[in-house]
Structures are given as C-alpha cells and as structure tokens.
Write a protein that holds these residues in place. Structure first.
Motif, PDB file in Angstrom:
ATOM      1  N   PRO A  90       0.796  -1.225   0.000  1.00  2.00           N
ATOM      2  CA  PRO A  90       0.000   0.000   0.000  1.00  2.00           C
ATOM      3  C   PRO A  90       0.830   1.277   0.000  1.00  2.00           C
ATOM      4  O   PRO A  90       0.438   2.272  -0.623  1.00  2.00           O
ATOM      5  N   ALA A  91       1.981   1.269   0.658  1.00  2.27           N
ATOM      6  CA  ALA A  91       2.799   2.480   0.754  1.00  2.27           C
ATOM      7  C   ALA A  91       3.272   2.954  -0.618  1.00  2.27           C
ATOM      8  O   ALA A  91       3.436   4.155  -0.843  1.00  2.27           O
ATOM      9  N   LYS A 115       1.857  17.127  -8.209  1.00  2.00           N
ATOM     10  CA  LYS A 115       1.900  17.522  -9.619  1.00  2.00           C
ATOM     11  C   LYS A 115       0.585  18.141 -10.074  1.00  2.00           C
ATOM     12  O   LYS A 115       0.516  18.703 -11.154  1.00  2.00           O
ATOM     13  N   GLY A 116      -0.464  17.996  -9.278  1.00  2.00           N
ATOM     14  CA  GLY A 116      -1.762  18.530  -9.655  1.00  2.00           C
ATOM     15  C   GLY A 116      -2.646  17.545 -10.393  1.00  2.00           C
ATOM     16  O   GLY A 116      -3.702  17.913 -10.903  1.00  2.00           O
ATOM     17  N   ASP A 117      -2.227  16.287 -10.450  1.00  4.48           N
ATOM     18  CA  ASP A 117      -3.014  15.235 -11.107  1.00  4.48           C
ATOM     19  C   ASP A 117      -3.953  14.615 -10.066  1.00  4.48           C
ATOM     20  O   ASP A 117      -3.747  13.496  -9.599  1.00  4.48           O
ATOM     21  N   LEU A 118      -4.996  15.355  -9.727  1.00  2.05           N
ATOM     22  CA  LEU A 118      -5.825  14.987  -8.581  1.00  2.05           C
ATOM     23  C   LEU A 118      -6.610  13.696  -8.778  1.00  2.05           C
ATOM     24  O   LEU A 118      -6.718  12.898  -7.848  1.00  2.05           O
ATOM     25  N   GLN A 119      -7.177  13.479  -9.950  1.00  2.00           N
ATOM     26  CA  GLN A 119      -7.953  12.253 -10.155  1.00  2.00           C
ATOM     27  C   GLN A 119      -7.056  11.026 -10.087  1.00  2.00           C
ATOM     28  O   GLN A 119      -7.411  10.020  -9.482  1.00  2.00           O
ATOM     29  N   GLU A 120      -5.891  11.114 -10.709  1.00  2.00           N
ATOM     30  CA  GLU A 120      -4.956   9.983 -10.650  1.00  2.00           C
ATOM     31  C   GLU A 120      -4.492   9.748  -9.215  1.00  2.00           C
ATOM     32  O   GLU A 120      -4.313   8.601  -8.795  1.00  2.00           O
ATOM     33  N   ALA A 121      -4.276  10.831  -8.468  1.00  2.00           N
ATOM     34  CA  ALA A 121      -3.885  10.698  -7.060  1.00  2.00           C
ATOM     35  C   ALA A 121      -4.973   9.985  -6.283  1.00  2.00           C
ATOM     36  O   ALA A 121      -4.690   9.056  -5.504  1.00  2.00           O
ATOM     37  N   LEU A 122      -6.210  10.386  -6.485  1.00  2.00           N
ATOM     38  CA  LEU A 122      -7.328   9.755  -5.796  1.00  2.00           C
ATOM     39  C   LEU A 122      -7.412   8.274  -6.140  1.00  2.00           C
ATOM     40  O   LEU A 122      -7.636   7.428  -5.259  1.00  2.00           O
ATOM     41  N   ASP A 123      -7.214   7.933  -7.399  1.00  2.00           N
ATOM     42  CA  ASP A 123      -7.226   6.527  -7.815  1.00  2.00           C
ATOM     43  C   ASP A 123      -6.131   5.738  -7.099  1.00  2.00           C
ATOM     44  O   ASP A 123      -6.355   4.611  -6.656  1.00  2.00           O
ATOM     45  N   ALA A 124      -4.951   6.327  -6.980  1.00  2.00           N
ATOM     46  CA  ALA A 124      -3.838   5.650  -6.298  1.00  2.00           C
ATOM     47  C   ALA A 124      -4.152   5.458  -4.817  1.00  2.00           C
ATOM     48  O   ALA A 124      -3.901   4.386  -4.255  1.00  2.00           O
ATOM     49  N   LEU A 135      -5.885   1.895  -0.298  1.00  2.00           N
ATOM     50  CA  LEU A 135      -6.857   1.504   0.728  1.00  2.00           C
ATOM     51  C   LEU A 135      -7.391   0.095   0.486  1.00  2.00           C
ATOM     52  O   LEU A 135      -7.609  -0.659   1.430  1.00  2.00           O
ATOM     53  N   GLY A 136      -7.591  -0.251  -0.757  1.00  2.00           N
ATOM     54  CA  GLY A 136      -8.077  -1.585  -1.083  1.00  2.00           C
ATOM     55  C   GLY A 136      -7.092  -2.684  -0.711  1.00  2.00           C
ATOM     56  O   GLY A 136      -7.494  -3.836  -0.509  1.00  2.00           O
TER      57      GLY A 136
END
Length: 82
Positions: free
Chosen positions: A52-53, A65-74, A79-80
């Motif tokens: 997970p880390a 970097k401002g790639d918020l959607q990709e960050a959220l996906d990661a 968490l999964g």
C-alpha cells in the motif's frame, strides 16, 4: 540526490528505506515526474504491487503535480490493499 538514494535502496531490496527517501523527495517537490515514473514501475512488479505504501506515495507525488484524479485513484487502490 535524494531520488538517486531512493532508487538505489529499492534496487538493493531496501523498500522501506527507499520509500522513506521518496517521501523526502515529495516533500521537497523535486523530480516529481521521475518519481511518478519510478513508483508506477514499482506498482507493476511483485512484491511491490501488493504494498500500500507504494500507492500512497504515488498518490502523494501525483497530488503535488496537480493530477488529482490519478492521485485519488492511487489512494483508493492503496486503501483496497489494506
């Protein structure tokens, strides 16, 4: 450089130490493109792809970097794995 130190530690099998160095790189907002590339590569290789880390740090770097959607996906993927 801190990025090179992180890469070397991971190459030598010290994932924990390497991830700690990657955190320092993120905090300094340095070499984010290279770091995202490194972490994406790690996330595709066993046993790192179950760590997970790796995904949390990838999310942190993407957020910087401002790639918020990709960050959220990661972050969701990390968490999964918990």
């Amino acid at each position: 450089t801190p990025l090179q130190a992180a890469q070397e530690k991971v190459r030598q099998g010290d994932l924990e130490g390497g991830l700690k160095d990657y955190e320092d790189v993120i905090r300094a907002s340095q070499a984010l493109d290279d770091m995202v590339s490194d972490l994406r590569s790690l996330s595709q290789r066993a046993p790192y792809n179950a760590t997970p880390a790796v995904y949390r740090l990838l999310g942190d770097a993407l957020m910087r970097k401002g790639d918020l959607q990709e960050a959220l996906d990661a972050y969701r993927y990390a968490l999964g794995l918990l």
